[in-house]
Design an enzyme around this catalytic site. Structure first.
Site, mmCIF file in Angstrom:
data_model
loop_
_atom_site.group_PDB
_atom_site.id
_atom_site.type_symbol
_atom_site.label_atom_id
_atom_site.label_comp_id
_atom_site.label_asym_id
_atom_site.label_seq_id
_atom_site.Cartn_x
_atom_site.Cartn_y
_atom_site.Cartn_z
ATOM 1 N N HIS A 79 54.485 43.560 1.941
ATOM 2 C CA HIS A 79 54.202 44.581 1.087
ATOM 3 C C HIS A 79 52.460 44.429 1.526
ATOM 4 O O HIS A 79 52.180 44.127 2.281
ATOM 5 C CB HIS A 79 54.067 43.714 -0.006
ATOM 6 N N LYS B 133 49.302 28.783 18.068
ATOM 7 C CA LYS B 133 48.490 28.289 17.787
ATOM 8 C C LYS B 133 47.323 28.415 17.675
ATOM 9 O O LYS B 133 47.100 28.413 16.044
ATOM 10 C CB LYS B 133 47.882 30.157 19.262
ATOM 11 N N HIS C 296 44.241 46.552 14.197
ATOM 12 C CA HIS C 296 44.722 45.569 14.810
ATOM 13 C C HIS C 296 45.860 44.580 14.425
ATOM 14 O O HIS C 296 46.065 44.764 12.997
ATOM 15 C CB HIS C 296 43.401 44.941 14.135
ATOM 16 N N GLY D 147 50.103 32.291 5.367
ATOM 17 C CA GLY D 147 49.578 32.616 4.305
ATOM 18 C C GLY D 147 50.202 33.778 3.028
ATOM 19 O O GLY D 147 49.600 33.792 2.041
ATOM 20 N N HIS E 81 58.515 39.175 -0.274
ATOM 21 C CA HIS E 81 58.661 40.460 0.763
ATOM 22 C C HIS E 81 57.922 40.732 1.020
ATOM 23 O O HIS E 81 56.471 40.528 1.130
ATOM 24 C CB HIS E 81 58.738 41.407 -0.624
HETATM 25 ZN ZN ZN Z 1 38.527 47.224 14.614
#
Ligand code: ZN
Ligand code: ZN
Length: 473
Positions: free
Chosen positions: A292, A437, A424, A285, A290
């Site tokens: 960023h 997935k 993460h 999404g 570019h």
């Molecule tokens: Zn965390």
């Protein structure tokens, strides 16, 4: 320095110098046979070639010095023992350690030189090389779109030249406040004059539109100077940078900007949490093509960090130690789910990962936020992000989409000693560049299901290697 030390030092340095010169010559012959066609094609001057080799030699020395040291030592000691010099020195009452002291000191000096080069000049060699060969790599480079939201202008650039203020085949669309296109500039070439802050468009066509989108007038201008555009070549180019293609000094600039923003936003009294993240790819999404980053800063602690904070605290109270420090120790011992690591960071596929190739970047030192990173750790953060993004791209040989972000301590004024800095990566792809997935059905209603084990995901990422698939020859 007595006569004896001078004798050993002179003998050794002679051999050492020959080894270094020999190795550098071999490297030089290989490198020049690789690069000569580029030098000739681009009519690179002799001075520029010298400059190029000047930037590359520190990096080569880091590799060559230890090997040369070993060879020179073997040679000198071998020669001295053949000529029975060592035996005569020993019988003259000079201890073996005394005989070897000058050589030992020279080895320590070599180590210090390598260390200094490794942290000062050598990392710049890569960027210098990239800039030098930029024109070669830019031929056939993908087009670039740059959106200037403040001034409602969109640039379409067909060809970028690195380290130059010239752009080929550009189209610039000017919109009004309600997003209607009012003007379009098409040009074969756009060149920026830094002194005047002006853009010169060659072979330009300027088209005016009415609010309904009809063309009202068209002018052809052989050369047109535009002075009111705020875009600079650096801004246009920087939009094309992705972590996996950036050199370490460039990545360092990004890390510095994150630290700066985290500190500046965290200082604002009502801001208690700063989230730095990146969405990459249409699949995730991302609204701009570019690369960023986004930074969201809010007064309240969002759900996920709030749950992490509770877990960090609970663990701290029960075990008097840090949850992620202990977890990282176990993962490094097991070494089944570690994707890659450097001196300051490790990337693992956590056993609780929900997305097939989800990963967790952990600092090896217990720190709570990016601003607590040392100078060297900032460089190493850039390094680890490049390693993991290169591996992601290599996995399905595509610009791998993902959402990534840092979890840092809340900026509510307290020290949060329990927090451990981490990032993460949540990538959606499962089997190929297009098969992703979906978190649907049982996974929405029951609980997430894994399609590959974390161990096999880590293993596959580990095996894809540190070299980007587009950079392989
Ligand atoms: Zn965390
Ligand atoms: Zn920790």
């Amino acid at each position: 320095m007595n006569l004896f030390d001078r004798y050993i030092t002179r003998n050794f340095l002679q051999a050492y110098l020959y080894c270094i010169i020999g190795f550098i010559s071999i490297w030089f012959i290989f490198d020049i046979s690789d690069s000569i066609s580029t030098f000739l094609d681009q009519h690179v001057g002799f001075g520029r070639v010298l400059e190029y080799y000047g930037t590359q030699i520190p990096q080569i020395l880091v590799i060559l010095l230890p090997v040369s040291l070993l060879l020179a030592l073997l040679f000198v000691l071998g020669r001295m023992s053949r000529a029975n010099e060592i035996v005569s020195m020993l019988t003259a009452g000079i201890g073996l350690i005394r005989v070897l002291t000058p050589l030992f000191l020279l080895a320590v000096l070599t180590t210090a030189i390598c260390f200094a080069l490794n942290y000062s000049l050598a990392p710049h060699a890569e960027m210098a090389r990239k800039l030098f060969f930029a024109d070669k790599s830019a031929t056939g480079a993908e087009g670039q779109i740059f959106r200037n939201r403040r001034d409602s202008r969109t640039w379409f650039i067909q060809r970028l030249r690195h380290n130059s203020d010239v752009f080929d085949n550009i189209e610039v669309l000017q919109q009004d406040s309600s997003d209607h296109i009012t003007m379009a500039f098409l040009a074969a070439r756009a060149e920026f004059q830094p002194g005047e802050n002006a853009w010169t468009l060659s072979q330009a066509k300027v088209v005016h539109y009415d609010p309904a989108g009809n063309i009202t007038s068209e002018q052809i201008e052989p050369s047109l100077v535009v002075r009111h555009w705020s875009e600079t070549p650096y801004r246009l180019r920087s939009a094309n940078m992705r972590a996996e293609f950036m050199s370490l000094p460039e990545l360092r600039g990004v890390v510095d900007a994150w630290v700066e923003q985290y500190i500046a936003l965290g200082k604002i009294p009502w801001i208690n949490h700063v989230e730095i993240f990146e969405n990459r790819g249409e699949m995730m999404g991302a609204s701009n093509p570019h690369p960023h980053c986004q930074i969201w800063a809010n007064a309240s602690l969002p759900n996920l960090p709030a749950r992490e904070l509770a877990s960090f605290r609970e663990y701290q109270e029960q075990k008097h130690s840090c949850l992620l420090c202990d977890y990282l120790k176990l993962e490094l011992q097991l070494n089944l789910r570690v994707v890659c690591q450097n001196e300051a960071f490790a990337v693992v596929v956590p056993f609780w990962a929900v997305w097939p190739f989800e990963s967790l970047v952990l600092s090896k030192r217990h720190i709570a936020s990016l601003d607590q990173l040392s100078e060297q750790e900032r460089d190493l953060l850039g390094d680890i992000l490049r390693r993991i993004t290169v591996r992601y791209d290599n996995l399905f040989e595509t610009a791998f989409p993902y959402s990534m972000g840092f979890h840092q301590k809340p900026t509510d004024g307290s020290a949060h000693e329990e927090w451990h800095l981490h990032a993460h990566y949540f990538p959606p792809l499962l089997r190929s560049a297009t098969i992703q997935k979906f978190m649907v059905g049982y996974e929405l209603l029951g609980s997430p299901q894994r399609d590959v084990t974390p161990e096999s995901a880590a293993n596959r990422l580990r095996e894809t290697g540190d070299i980007h698939y587009l950079d392989r020859s």
